[in-house]
Design an enzyme around this catalytic site. Sequence first.
Site, PDB file in Angstrom:
ATOM      1  CG  HIS A 126      -1.499   1.367   1.488  1.00  0.00           C
ATOM      2  ND1 HIS A 126      -2.833   1.435   0.877  1.00  0.00           N
ATOM      3  CD2 HIS A 126      -1.201   2.456   2.122  1.00  0.00           C
ATOM      4  CE1 HIS A 126      -3.345   2.811   1.166  1.00  0.00           C
ATOM      5  NE2 HIS A 126      -2.347   3.249   2.001  1.00  0.00           N
ATOM      6  CD  GLU A 127       1.958   3.372   3.766  1.00  0.00           C
ATOM      7  OE1 GLU A 127       2.066   4.503   3.025  1.00  0.00           O
ATOM      8  OE2 GLU A 127       0.983   3.329   4.276  1.00  0.00           O
ATOM      9  CG  HIS A 130       0.283   6.211  -0.888  1.00  0.00           C
ATOM     10  ND1 HIS A 130      -0.797   6.911  -1.319  1.00  0.00           N
ATOM     11  CD2 HIS A 130       0.104   5.809   0.193  1.00  0.00           C
ATOM     12  CE1 HIS A 130      -1.644   6.570  -0.390  1.00  0.00           C
ATOM     13  NE2 HIS A 130      -1.261   5.989   0.456  1.00  0.00           N
ATOM     14  CD  GLU A 185      -4.377   6.693   2.201  1.00  0.00           C
ATOM     15  OE1 GLU A 185      -3.955   5.347   2.608  1.00  0.00           O
ATOM     16  OE2 GLU A 185      -3.216   7.529   2.197  1.00  0.00           O
TER      17      GLU A 185
END
Length: 265
Positions: A126-127, A130, A185
Amino acid sequence: MCRRLTILLVMLLPLGLGACATSPLGRSQLALFDDSQLQQQGAEAYQQYAGSHERATGATADYASCVANAIIRELPQGDGPEQWQVGVFKDDSPNAFALPGGYVVINSGMLKVAENQDQLATVVGHEMAHVLADHANERTSTQTLTQSGLGVIQAVAGSGGEQLATLLGAGAQYGILLPYSRKQESEADVLGLRLMARAGFNPEASLQLWQNMSQASGSNEPPAWASTHPSNGQRINALESHMSEAQQTAARAREASLRPDCQRP
Protein backbone atom coordinates in the site's frame (compact mmCIF):
# COMPACT_ATOMS: atom_id res chain seq x y z
CA MET A 1 -19.94 40.09 -3.30
CA CYS A 2 -19.74 36.92 -1.18
CA ARG A 3 -21.43 34.90 -3.88
CA ARG A 4 -19.03 36.20 -6.55
CA LEU A 5 -16.00 35.32 -4.41
CA THR A 6 -17.28 31.81 -3.77
CA ILE A 7 -17.80 31.29 -7.48
CA LEU A 8 -14.26 32.56 -8.14
CA LEU A 9 -12.74 29.97 -5.81
CA VAL A 10 -14.82 27.21 -7.33
CA MET A 11 -13.61 28.27 -10.78
CA LEU A 12 -9.95 28.46 -9.79
CA LEU A 13 -9.72 24.94 -8.44
CA PRO A 14 -11.00 22.97 -11.44
CA LEU A 15 -8.65 24.97 -13.67
CA GLY A 16 -5.69 23.38 -11.95
CA LEU A 17 -7.33 20.02 -11.51
CA GLY A 18 -7.92 19.86 -15.25
CA ALA A 19 -4.19 20.13 -16.06
CA CYS A 20 -3.52 16.58 -15.03
CA ALA A 21 -1.63 13.37 -15.50
CA THR A 22 -3.16 9.89 -15.25
CA SER A 23 -2.80 7.47 -12.35
CA PRO A 24 -2.07 3.74 -12.85
CA LEU A 25 -5.81 3.12 -12.45
CA GLY A 26 -6.72 5.71 -15.08
CA ARG A 27 -7.77 8.46 -12.68
CA SER A 28 -6.98 12.08 -13.57
CA GLN A 29 -4.31 13.65 -11.36
CA LEU A 30 -2.89 17.11 -10.80
CA ALA A 31 0.93 17.23 -11.02
CA LEU A 32 2.45 20.70 -10.79
CA PHE A 33 5.89 19.76 -9.45
CA ASP A 34 8.98 18.26 -11.04
CA ASP A 35 9.73 14.72 -9.87
CA SER A 36 13.30 15.66 -8.93
CA GLN A 37 11.97 18.20 -6.41
CA LEU A 38 9.83 15.62 -4.66
CA GLN A 39 12.59 13.01 -4.76
CA GLN A 40 14.93 15.45 -3.03
CA GLN A 41 12.29 16.19 -0.43
CA GLY A 42 11.75 12.46 0.03
CA ALA A 43 15.46 11.91 0.62
CA GLU A 44 15.59 14.75 3.15
CA ALA A 45 12.50 13.48 4.97
CA TYR A 46 13.94 9.97 5.15
CA GLN A 47 17.26 11.21 6.54
CA GLN A 48 15.44 13.33 9.09
CA TYR A 49 13.34 10.36 10.24
CA ALA A 50 16.37 8.08 10.35
CA GLY A 51 18.26 10.70 12.37
CA SER A 52 15.55 10.90 15.01
CA HIS A 53 14.83 7.18 15.35
CA GLU A 54 16.91 4.20 16.40
CA ARG A 55 17.25 1.56 13.71
CA ALA A 56 15.93 -1.90 14.42
CA THR A 57 18.46 -4.69 14.11
CA GLY A 58 18.55 -8.46 14.08
CA ALA A 59 15.50 -10.59 13.36
CA THR A 60 13.02 -7.69 13.35
CA ALA A 61 14.93 -5.74 10.72
CA ASP A 62 15.62 -8.87 8.66
CA TYR A 63 11.96 -9.87 8.67
CA ALA A 64 10.53 -6.49 7.68
CA SER A 65 13.22 -5.96 5.05
CA CYS A 66 12.57 -9.44 3.64
CA VAL A 67 8.90 -8.59 3.07
CA ALA A 68 9.65 -5.22 1.48
CA ASN A 69 12.40 -6.55 -0.75
CA ALA A 70 10.22 -9.41 -1.97
CA ILE A 71 7.78 -6.81 -3.30
CA ILE A 72 10.52 -4.56 -4.68
CA ARG A 73 12.01 -7.42 -6.71
CA GLU A 74 8.72 -7.99 -8.51
CA LEU A 75 7.78 -4.38 -9.29
CA PRO A 76 6.77 -3.82 -12.92
CA GLN A 77 9.84 -2.88 -14.96
CA GLY A 78 10.23 0.83 -15.47
CA ASP A 79 7.73 1.76 -12.76
CA GLY A 80 8.88 4.02 -9.96
CA PRO A 81 12.40 4.62 -8.62
CA GLU A 82 15.28 2.57 -9.97
CA GLN A 83 16.46 1.79 -6.44
CA TRP A 84 14.62 1.49 -3.15
CA GLN A 85 15.94 1.87 0.37
CA VAL A 86 14.22 0.10 3.26
CA GLY A 87 14.60 1.37 6.81
CA VAL A 88 13.23 -0.49 9.85
CA PHE A 89 13.08 1.54 13.06
CA LYS A 90 12.37 0.98 16.74
CA ASP A 91 9.08 2.75 17.26
CA ASP A 92 6.02 1.31 18.99
CA SER A 93 3.54 3.20 16.80
CA PRO A 94 2.05 0.85 14.17
CA ASN A 95 3.12 2.89 11.19
CA ALA A 96 4.83 2.53 7.83
CA PHE A 97 5.22 4.89 4.90
CA ALA A 98 7.06 5.34 1.62
CA LEU A 99 8.56 8.53 0.23
CA PRO A 100 9.26 9.85 -3.27
CA GLY A 101 12.66 8.67 -4.44
CA GLY A 102 12.15 5.12 -3.20
CA TYR A 103 12.35 5.18 0.60
CA VAL A 104 10.34 2.70 2.66
CA VAL A 105 10.00 3.14 6.43
CA ILE A 106 8.61 0.41 8.68
CA ASN A 107 8.18 0.89 12.42
CA SER A 108 8.67 -2.13 14.65
CA GLY A 109 5.24 -1.39 16.13
CA MET A 110 3.63 -2.35 12.84
CA LEU A 111 4.51 -5.97 13.57
CA LYS A 112 2.03 -5.90 16.47
CA VAL A 113 -0.81 -5.24 14.03
CA ALA A 114 0.45 -7.10 10.97
CA GLU A 115 0.56 -10.59 12.41
CA ASN A 116 2.30 -12.40 9.53
CA GLN A 117 4.31 -11.74 6.39
CA ASP A 118 1.24 -11.48 4.18
CA GLN A 119 -0.39 -8.85 6.37
CA LEU A 120 2.86 -6.87 6.52
CA ALA A 121 3.10 -7.14 2.73
CA THR A 122 -0.35 -5.54 2.55
CA VAL A 123 0.94 -2.51 4.43
CA VAL A 124 4.20 -2.24 2.51
CA GLY A 125 2.51 -2.72 -0.85
CA HIS A 126 0.00 0.00 0.00
CA GLU A 127 2.71 2.49 0.97
CA MET A 128 4.84 1.76 -2.10
CA ALA A 129 1.76 2.19 -4.27
CA HIS A 130 1.55 5.80 -3.11
CA VAL A 131 4.99 6.41 -4.62
CA LEU A 132 4.30 4.50 -7.84
CA ALA A 133 1.05 6.45 -8.32
CA ASP A 134 2.78 9.81 -7.73
CA HIS A 135 0.38 10.67 -4.93
CA ALA A 136 2.83 13.03 -3.18
CA ASN A 137 2.93 15.27 -6.25
CA GLU A 138 -0.83 15.15 -6.54
CA ARG A 139 -1.48 16.00 -2.91
CA THR A 140 1.09 18.80 -2.81
CA SER A 141 -0.23 20.23 -6.06
CA THR A 142 -3.82 20.17 -4.82
CA GLN A 143 -2.93 21.89 -1.56
CA THR A 144 -0.87 24.50 -3.40
CA LEU A 145 -3.67 25.26 -5.82
CA THR A 146 -6.21 25.48 -3.02
CA GLN A 147 -4.05 27.91 -1.04
CA SER A 148 -3.52 29.99 -4.17
CA GLY A 149 -7.27 30.23 -4.70
CA LEU A 150 -7.81 31.31 -1.09
CA GLY A 151 -5.09 33.95 -1.50
CA VAL A 152 -6.92 35.43 -4.47
CA ILE A 153 -10.17 35.49 -2.49
CA GLN A 154 -8.52 37.32 0.39
CA ALA A 155 -6.91 39.89 -1.91
CA VAL A 156 -10.18 40.62 -3.71
CA ALA A 157 -12.26 40.78 -0.53
CA GLY A 158 -10.02 43.36 1.13
CA SER A 159 -10.59 43.91 4.84
CA GLY A 160 -13.15 41.11 5.08
CA GLY A 161 -10.97 38.69 3.17
CA GLU A 162 -9.26 37.04 6.13
CA GLN A 163 -12.50 35.85 7.73
CA LEU A 164 -13.93 34.77 4.39
CA ALA A 165 -10.76 32.90 3.45
CA THR A 166 -10.93 31.05 6.79
CA LEU A 167 -14.53 29.98 6.16
CA LEU A 168 -13.80 28.93 2.60
CA GLY A 169 -10.66 27.18 3.77
CA ALA A 170 -12.74 24.94 6.00
CA GLY A 171 -15.01 24.20 3.05
CA ALA A 172 -12.01 23.39 0.86
CA GLN A 173 -10.58 21.12 3.56
CA TYR A 174 -13.70 18.98 3.85
CA GLY A 175 -14.93 19.38 0.27
CA ILE A 176 -11.71 18.99 -1.72
CA LEU A 177 -8.53 18.05 0.14
CA LEU A 178 -9.83 15.23 2.34
CA PRO A 179 -11.94 13.51 -0.33
CA TYR A 180 -9.05 13.85 -2.74
CA SER A 181 -6.82 12.12 -0.20
CA ARG A 182 -9.37 9.37 0.33
CA LYS A 183 -9.27 8.70 -3.41
CA GLN A 184 -5.52 8.28 -3.15
CA GLU A 185 -5.84 5.91 -0.21
CA SER A 186 -8.42 3.78 -1.98
CA GLU A 187 -6.24 3.68 -5.08
CA ALA A 188 -3.20 2.66 -3.02
CA ASP A 189 -5.23 -0.16 -1.46
CA VAL A 190 -6.00 -1.63 -4.89
CA LEU A 191 -2.51 -1.09 -6.31
CA GLY A 192 -0.89 -2.39 -3.14
CA LEU A 193 -3.03 -5.52 -3.29
CA ARG A 194 -1.74 -6.13 -6.81
CA LEU A 195 1.88 -5.56 -5.75
CA MET A 196 1.82 -7.99 -2.84
CA ALA A 197 0.00 -10.63 -4.90
CA ARG A 198 2.51 -10.18 -7.73
CA ALA A 199 5.27 -11.03 -5.25
CA GLY A 200 3.51 -14.23 -4.19
CA PHE A 201 1.99 -13.11 -0.90
CA ASN A 202 -1.53 -14.18 0.04
CA PRO A 203 -3.90 -11.32 -0.87
CA GLU A 204 -6.66 -12.60 1.43
CA ALA A 205 -4.48 -11.57 4.37
CA SER A 206 -5.25 -7.94 3.47
CA LEU A 207 -8.78 -8.36 4.84
CA GLN A 208 -7.56 -9.52 8.24
CA LEU A 209 -4.96 -6.75 8.32
CA TRP A 210 -7.61 -4.05 8.10
CA GLN A 211 -9.72 -5.84 10.68
CA ASN A 212 -6.67 -5.73 12.96
CA MET A 213 -6.23 -2.03 12.18
CA SER A 214 -9.87 -1.42 13.06
CA GLN A 215 -9.44 -3.13 16.41
CA ALA A 216 -6.24 -1.22 17.08
CA SER A 217 -7.84 2.16 16.32
CA GLY A 218 -10.95 1.35 18.36
CA SER A 219 -13.18 4.36 18.98
CA ASN A 220 -10.42 6.75 17.87
CA GLU A 221 -11.23 6.30 14.19
CA PRO A 222 -12.79 9.53 12.82
CA PRO A 223 -15.87 9.41 10.58
CA ALA A 224 -14.95 8.72 6.96
CA TRP A 225 -16.17 12.12 5.76
CA ALA A 226 -13.70 13.91 8.08
CA SER A 227 -10.74 11.62 7.53
CA THR A 228 -7.91 11.46 5.05
CA HIS A 229 -8.50 7.70 4.90
CA PRO A 230 -11.55 5.59 4.08
CA SER A 231 -12.98 3.75 7.06
CA ASN A 232 -11.54 0.31 7.69
CA GLY A 233 -14.90 -1.20 6.75
CA GLN A 234 -14.88 0.66 3.44
CA ARG A 235 -11.36 -0.57 2.74
CA ILE A 236 -12.30 -4.18 3.43
CA ASN A 237 -15.31 -3.96 1.11
CA ALA A 238 -13.20 -2.45 -1.67
CA LEU A 239 -10.49 -5.08 -1.29
CA GLU A 240 -13.07 -7.86 -1.44
CA SER A 241 -14.27 -6.52 -4.77
CA HIS A 242 -10.74 -6.89 -6.20
CA MET A 243 -9.89 -10.15 -4.43
CA SER A 244 -10.59 -12.54 -7.31
CA GLU A 245 -8.16 -10.71 -9.59
CA ALA A 246 -5.52 -10.59 -6.84
CA GLN A 247 -5.87 -14.31 -6.14
CA GLN A 248 -5.27 -15.07 -9.81
CA THR A 249 -2.16 -12.86 -9.75
CA ALA A 250 -0.86 -14.63 -6.65
CA ALA A 251 -1.53 -18.04 -8.23
CA ARG A 252 0.55 -17.07 -11.26
CA ALA A 253 3.33 -15.88 -8.94
CA ARG A 254 3.35 -19.20 -7.11
CA GLU A 255 3.47 -21.05 -10.42
CA ALA A 256 6.59 -19.01 -11.16
CA SER A 257 8.04 -20.23 -7.84
CA LEU A 258 7.56 -16.91 -6.07
CA ARG A 259 6.90 -18.08 -2.53
CA PRO A 260 8.15 -15.54 0.06
CA ASP A 261 9.33 -17.10 3.30
CA CYS A 262 10.07 -14.23 5.65
CA GLN A 263 10.55 -15.51 9.19
CA ARG A 264 8.66 -13.47 11.76
CA PRO A 265 10.72 -12.93 14.94
